[in-house]
Design a protein around this motif. Structure first.
Motif, PDB file in Angstrom:
ATOM      1  N   ALA A 137       0.720  -1.338  -0.013  1.00 43.80           N
ATOM      2  CA  ALA A 137       0.009  -0.011  -0.031  1.00 43.80           C
ATOM      3  C   ALA A 137       0.637   1.143   0.094  1.00 43.80           C
ATOM      4  O   ALA A 137       1.986   1.388   0.553  1.00 43.80           O
ATOM      5  CB  ALA A 137      -0.915   0.012   1.144  1.00 43.80           C
ATOM      6  N   VAL A 141      -2.345   5.750   1.360  1.00 41.70           N
ATOM      7  CA  VAL A 141      -3.386   4.739   1.842  1.00 41.70           C
ATOM      8  C   VAL A 141      -3.222   4.340   3.200  1.00 41.70           C
ATOM      9  O   VAL A 141      -3.901   4.225   4.140  1.00 41.70           O
ATOM     10  CB  VAL A 141      -3.427   3.691   1.215  1.00 41.70           C
ATOM     11  CG1 VAL A 141      -4.273   2.532   1.666  1.00 41.70           C
ATOM     12  CG2 VAL A 141      -3.767   3.823  -0.378  1.00 41.70           C
ATOM     13  N   PHE A 145      -5.206   4.048   7.205  1.00 43.20           N
ATOM     14  CA  PHE A 145      -5.181   2.676   7.680  1.00 43.20           C
ATOM     15  C   PHE A 145      -5.528   2.317   9.067  1.00 43.20           C
ATOM     16  O   PHE A 145      -4.743   2.783  10.083  1.00 43.20           O
ATOM     17  CB  PHE A 145      -4.159   1.821   7.091  1.00 43.20           C
ATOM     18  CG  PHE A 145      -4.444   0.255   7.248  1.00 43.20           C
ATOM     19  CD1 PHE A 145      -5.437  -0.533   6.784  1.00 43.20           C
ATOM     20  CD2 PHE A 145      -3.478  -0.220   8.114  1.00 43.20           C
ATOM     21  CE1 PHE A 145      -5.506  -1.706   7.138  1.00 43.20           C
ATOM     22  CE2 PHE A 145      -3.502  -1.401   8.412  1.00 43.20           C
ATOM     23  CZ  PHE A 145      -4.489  -2.281   7.941  1.00 43.20           C
ATOM     24  N   GLU A 173     -14.404   6.996   1.737  1.00 45.84           N
ATOM     25  CA  GLU A 173     -13.210   7.805   2.007  1.00 45.84           C
ATOM     26  C   GLU A 173     -13.789   9.069   2.403  1.00 45.84           C
ATOM     27  O   GLU A 173     -13.156   9.921   3.093  1.00 45.84           O
ATOM     28  CB  GLU A 173     -12.376   7.892   0.704  1.00 45.84           C
ATOM     29  CG  GLU A 173     -12.990   8.382  -0.528  1.00 45.84           C
ATOM     30  CD  GLU A 173     -12.216   8.373  -1.714  1.00 45.84           C
ATOM     31  OE1 GLU A 173     -12.795   8.666  -3.022  1.00 45.84           O
ATOM     32  OE2 GLU A 173     -10.768   8.124  -1.547  1.00 45.84           O
ATOM     33  N   VAL A 193      -3.037  -3.690   3.425  1.00 45.12           N
ATOM     34  CA  VAL A 193      -4.327  -3.262   3.651  1.00 45.12           C
ATOM     35  C   VAL A 193      -5.128  -4.464   2.671  1.00 45.12           C
ATOM     36  O   VAL A 193      -4.700  -4.777   1.568  1.00 45.12           O
ATOM     37  CB  VAL A 193      -4.527  -1.933   2.585  1.00 45.12           C
ATOM     38  CG1 VAL A 193      -6.121  -1.476   2.491  1.00 45.12           C
ATOM     39  CG2 VAL A 193      -3.865  -1.008   3.679  1.00 45.12           C
ATOM     40  N   TYR A 195      -8.491  -5.615   0.383  1.00 43.38           N
ATOM     41  CA  TYR A 195      -9.862  -5.296  -0.111  1.00 43.38           C
ATOM     42  C   TYR A 195     -10.484  -6.595  -0.597  1.00 43.38           C
ATOM     43  O   TYR A 195     -10.235  -7.761  -0.774  1.00 43.38           O
ATOM     44  CB  TYR A 195      -9.382  -4.372  -1.407  1.00 43.38           C
ATOM     45  CG  TYR A 195      -8.521  -3.115  -1.141  1.00 43.38           C
ATOM     46  CD1 TYR A 195      -9.248  -2.003  -1.300  1.00 43.38           C
ATOM     47  CD2 TYR A 195      -7.289  -3.291  -1.221  1.00 43.38           C
ATOM     48  CE1 TYR A 195      -8.603  -0.812  -1.143  1.00 43.38           C
ATOM     49  CE2 TYR A 195      -6.466  -1.965  -0.741  1.00 43.38           C
ATOM     50  CZ  TYR A 195      -7.020  -0.881  -0.820  1.00 43.38           C
ATOM     51  OH  TYR A 195      -6.403   0.290  -0.767  1.00 43.38           O
ATOM     52  N   ARG A 210     -12.734  -1.690   0.740  1.00 40.85           N
ATOM     53  CA  ARG A 210     -11.710  -1.739   1.667  1.00 40.85           C
ATOM     54  C   ARG A 210     -12.037  -2.460   3.222  1.00 40.85           C
ATOM     55  O   ARG A 210     -12.992  -1.886   3.588  1.00 40.85           O
ATOM     56  CB  ARG A 210     -10.880  -0.259   2.087  1.00 40.85           C
ATOM     57  CG  ARG A 210      -9.319  -0.168   1.692  1.00 40.85           C
ATOM     58  CD  ARG A 210      -8.912   1.006   1.880  1.00 40.85           C
ATOM     59  NE  ARG A 210      -8.608   1.427   3.329  1.00 40.85           N
ATOM     60  CZ  ARG A 210      -7.999   2.268   3.572  1.00 40.85           C
ATOM     61  NH1 ARG A 210      -7.753   3.410   2.758  1.00 40.85           N
ATOM     62  NH2 ARG A 210      -7.792   2.647   4.936  1.00 40.85           N
ATOM     63  N   CYS A 211     -11.396  -3.367   3.816  1.00 49.35           N
ATOM     64  CA  CYS A 211     -11.832  -4.443   4.653  1.00 49.35           C
ATOM     65  C   CYS A 211     -11.812  -3.643   6.000  1.00 49.35           C
ATOM     66  O   CYS A 211     -12.857  -3.546   6.804  1.00 49.35           O
ATOM     67  CB  CYS A 211     -11.021  -5.513   4.894  1.00 49.35           C
ATOM     68  SG  CYS A 211     -10.948  -6.642   3.623  1.00 49.35           S
ATOM     69  N   ARG A 213     -12.602  -0.634   6.347  1.00 44.57           N
ATOM     70  CA  ARG A 213     -13.677   0.321   6.480  1.00 44.57           C
ATOM     71  C   ARG A 213     -15.135  -0.301   6.579  1.00 44.57           C
ATOM     72  O   ARG A 213     -16.175   0.248   6.485  1.00 44.57           O
ATOM     73  CB  ARG A 213     -13.722   1.248   5.215  1.00 44.57           C
ATOM     74  CG  ARG A 213     -12.498   2.236   5.132  1.00 44.57           C
ATOM     75  CD  ARG A 213     -12.423   3.136   4.093  1.00 44.57           C
ATOM     76  NE  ARG A 213     -11.595   4.234   4.085  1.00 44.57           N
ATOM     77  CZ  ARG A 213     -11.009   4.872   3.356  1.00 44.57           C
ATOM     78  NH1 ARG A 213     -11.614   4.713   2.033  1.00 44.57           N
ATOM     79  NH2 ARG A 213     -10.335   5.971   3.516  1.00 44.57           N
ATOM     80  N   ASN A 242     -13.280   2.833  -1.982  1.00 46.44           N
ATOM     81  CA  ASN A 242     -12.178   2.419  -0.875  1.00 46.44           C
ATOM     82  C   ASN A 242     -11.909   3.834  -0.234  1.00 46.44           C
ATOM     83  O   ASN A 242     -10.906   3.824   0.830  1.00 46.44           O
ATOM     84  CB  ASN A 242     -10.854   2.343  -1.609  1.00 46.44           C
ATOM     85  CG  ASN A 242     -10.172   3.339  -2.362  1.00 46.44           C
ATOM     86  OD1 ASN A 242     -10.806   4.547  -2.610  1.00 46.44           O
ATOM     87  ND2 ASN A 242      -9.030   2.856  -3.067  1.00 46.44           N
TER      88      ASN A 242
END
Length: 242
Positions: A137, A141, A145, A173, A193, A195, A210-211, A213, A242
């Motif tokens: 990443a 990003v 995170f 985001e 990160v 996804y 995105r996991c 989030r 994301n």
């Protein structure tokens, strides 16, 4: 009869404890220690072997007795969730194709697979092709995170393996929350990160999430059919959510 049964149970416990101490001893000396003949001791050893205790003995007069040298890594009882997490972790390691990880992965996989049903084995065998490893990443990003919640990871893993839709609470985001029903088809790692490449029922199209989030996950009954990765990529927008 009852007295002799209790006596034998206690003797088996003493023999087990003595072997676990890892101190060298011969069959004859152990028989004297527990107060039985070598013939009786050998019958006790057979019973303990049937119970799964990995006992090694040396043939001949004065032969030694011990636990197998590799004992200690003995039987491990995994919960269903732990087994799923472990199999996904193994698939990730296999996909990375690092010599550091590959040495014993095959034997570990076979041992864990032995505990699954035929239907589950079929799903587990397809995991590797559904996990994608990309570049690390970017600093941009990583700036926002946060590690996903353990509970969410477990639920996502289960839905991913079982090809089961899930309802998620997702924050994009712009920090806007929405409730979505998604099908987690593929996992993508841009270290550290993760996804999810998914089919989004709300948009009726493919999306990337995105996991970290995903704030909440609720399983939904049903099962989806895996969409080929090439087809899914064509439908994902250039700017993922994301």
């Amino acid at each position: 009869m009852r007295s002799s049964t209790i006596s034998r149970i206690e003797r088996l416990e003493v023999i087990t404890a003595r072997l676990k101490s890892d101190l060298p001893i011969t069959i004859g000396d152990l028989a004297k220690e527990v107060g039985v003949s070598t013939r009786t001791l050998n019958r006790d050893i057979d019973v303990l072997k049937l119970k799964g205790l990995p006992i090694e003995t040396d043939v001949g007069r004065g032969g030694g007795i011990r636990l197998a040298r590799h004992w200690g890594v003995g039987r491990i009882n995994l919960t269903y969730t732990e087994a799923v997490d472990l199999m996904i972790s193994l698939s990730i390691a296999e996909q990375m194709e690092s010599p550091l990880f590959m040495a014993h992965l095959s034997s570990v996989r076979h041992k864990i697979m032995a505990s699954f049903s035929p239907a589950m084995k079929s799903k587990v065998n397809g995991l590797k092709s559904r996990i994608i490893i990309g570049k690390s990443a970017s600093t941009f990003v990583l700036a926002n995170f946060e590690s996903p919640k353990v509970e969410s990871v477990q639920l996502l893993h289960q839905a991913f393996l079982m090809t089961q839709p899930i309802e998620i609470v997702y924050m994009n985001e712009r920090r806007e929350r929405s409730i979505r029903v998604i099908e987690p088809h593929y996992l993508f790692l841009s270290y550290p990160v993760w996804y999810v490449l998914a089919w989004d029922h709300l948009r009726d199209d493919a999306r990337i999430f995105r996991c970290d989030r995903i704030e909440e996950i609720n399983p939904i009954n049903g099962e989806f059919k895996i969409i080929p990765l090439s087809d899914l990529k064509k439908r994902i927008k250039k700017t993922p959510e994301n």
